[in-house]
Write an enzyme that holds these catalytic residues in place. Sequence first.
Site, PDB file in Angstrom:
ATOM      1  N   HIS A  47     122.398  13.336  -1.556  1.00  0.00           N
ATOM      2  CA  HIS A  47     123.688  14.032  -1.665  1.00  0.00           C
ATOM      3  C   HIS A  47     124.044  14.765  -0.368  1.00  0.00           C
ATOM      4  CE1 HIS A  47     122.424  13.342  -5.808  1.00  0.00           C
ATOM      5  NE2 HIS A  47     123.697  13.363  -6.116  1.00  0.00           N
ATOM      6  N   HIS A 101     134.213  14.258 -10.412  1.00  0.00           N
ATOM      7  CA  HIS A 101     132.860  14.226 -10.958  1.00  0.00           C
ATOM      8  C   HIS A 101     132.690  14.459 -12.453  1.00  0.00           C
ATOM      9  CE1 HIS A 101     128.452  14.352 -10.329  1.00  0.00           C
ATOM     10  NE2 HIS A 101     128.739  13.783  -9.184  1.00  0.00           N
ATOM     11  N   HIS A 112     133.352   7.797  -5.632  1.00  0.00           N
ATOM     12  CA  HIS A 112     132.471   8.504  -6.569  1.00  0.00           C
ATOM     13  C   HIS A 112     133.297   9.379  -7.517  1.00  0.00           C
ATOM     14  CE1 HIS A 112     128.658  10.001  -8.015  1.00  0.00           C
ATOM     15  NE2 HIS A 112     128.802  11.209  -7.534  1.00  0.00           N
ATOM     16  N   ASP A 129     126.009  11.122  -1.874  1.00  0.00           N
ATOM     17  CA  ASP A 129     127.081  11.300  -2.857  1.00  0.00           C
ATOM     18  C   ASP A 129     127.732  12.688  -2.757  1.00  0.00           C
ATOM     19  OD1 ASP A 129     126.101   8.902  -3.774  1.00  0.00           O
ATOM     20  OD2 ASP A 129     125.817   9.570  -5.846  1.00  0.00           O
ATOM     21  N   ASP A 130     128.906  12.769  -3.338  1.00  0.00           N
ATOM     22  CA  ASP A 130     129.616  14.009  -3.698  1.00  0.00           C
ATOM     23  C   ASP A 130     130.447  14.621  -2.580  1.00  0.00           C
ATOM     24  OD1 ASP A 130     128.245  13.614  -6.041  1.00  0.00           O
ATOM     25  OD2 ASP A 130     127.171  15.518  -6.043  1.00  0.00           O
TER      26      ASP A 130
HETATM   27 ZN   LIG Z   1     127.570  12.827  -7.847  1.00  0.00          ZN
END
Ligand SMILES: [Zn+2]
Length: 271
Positions: A223, A123, A119, A69-70
Site C-alpha cells: 500500500h 474503497h 481500485h 494500493d489506495d
Molecule cells: Zn485498498
Amino acid sequence: MKKISRIVMGLLVSVGMANAQTPPRLRTPFVENWGQIPPAVLDRQAKEFAGTYFLEGPGDRKEIAFTYDDGPSLDTPALLDLLKKENVKVTFFWQGSQIEQFPETVRRALAEGHTLANHSYNHPDLSKLEDGGVWWQDQLEKTQQAYQKVVGFQPTMMRPPYGFLNDSQIKSLQGKGMKAILWSVDSADWFHTHQNKMDELASNAIENVIRQYIHPEAIVLMHDSGGRGRKPTILATSRLIPELKKQGYQFTTVDKLLNIPAKLASAPAAK
Ligand SMILES: [Zn+2]
C-alpha cells in the site's frame, strides 16, 4: 538411511510436479478478523474465472510484480524516487478520490513507466453494492473517468477493496474487457504497520513476509496510502529490491506479467 533418502526424493519429485500443476493460490497466511477476503474464496474465483481474475502469473519465470494500493498520497513521491533510482516499474491500484487530489503524482508515475489501475473511488466492499449497478457507476466507472481526465485513458485492470467481488460482478467485468487483479503474496503491510509503532520493526515484519513467500510470477500486495503512513512499506521496498534482484528476480508490471494490455482500447464515452 536408504529409506529416508527415498522419502526425500519422493518429496522432491512431488514438489516439482506440484509446481507445474498447482492452480493459482494465495501463498501467505491469512490475517483473521480484519475484514479481508478469505483465501478459499480467492482460490475458488481464480479457478472459476481464469482469464478474468488473477492471483499470479501463469508460469514460472523469475519475474515478480510489486503492486501498491489506495494512493496516491503524500507518501507516493518518496516511493517513486526510490523506484526510479532502482529502475523498477510497479503497478498502482489507485482510488478515484485520491487521483483527484494528487493528479501530478498520477502523471509522474505514468511518465516514469509505471502501470496505473483502478481500485474503486473510495474503497467500499463492492460485493455489498449490487443494487442498480452502483458498484460500477459510482466506484469503478467514476475512477475510470478520473483517470481519463488526468492521463487521457482508462485502465484495463482493477483490484477490489479487501478483495471482495461477487461472481456476477466478475462476469460483468468480463463483458467490459476488464481484468480483476488480486494477489498471491499479501505483505500484510497494513497489519504490520498497525501492530508495530516503530517504522524499523514494521518494515522488518513486512520484509520477512515477502522474503518467505516470494515465488516466480508472484503478484505482491502493498500500500502507498492509508494507516499511519507508508514509511515502513517504502523502507521494506528499498531493502527488498536489491535483495530480490540478487536472487535473480526481475521486476515487472502486472500487465506485462499477464501479457494483457494496460489500457482499454476503446473507452466507453463519458456520460
Ligand atoms: Zn485498498
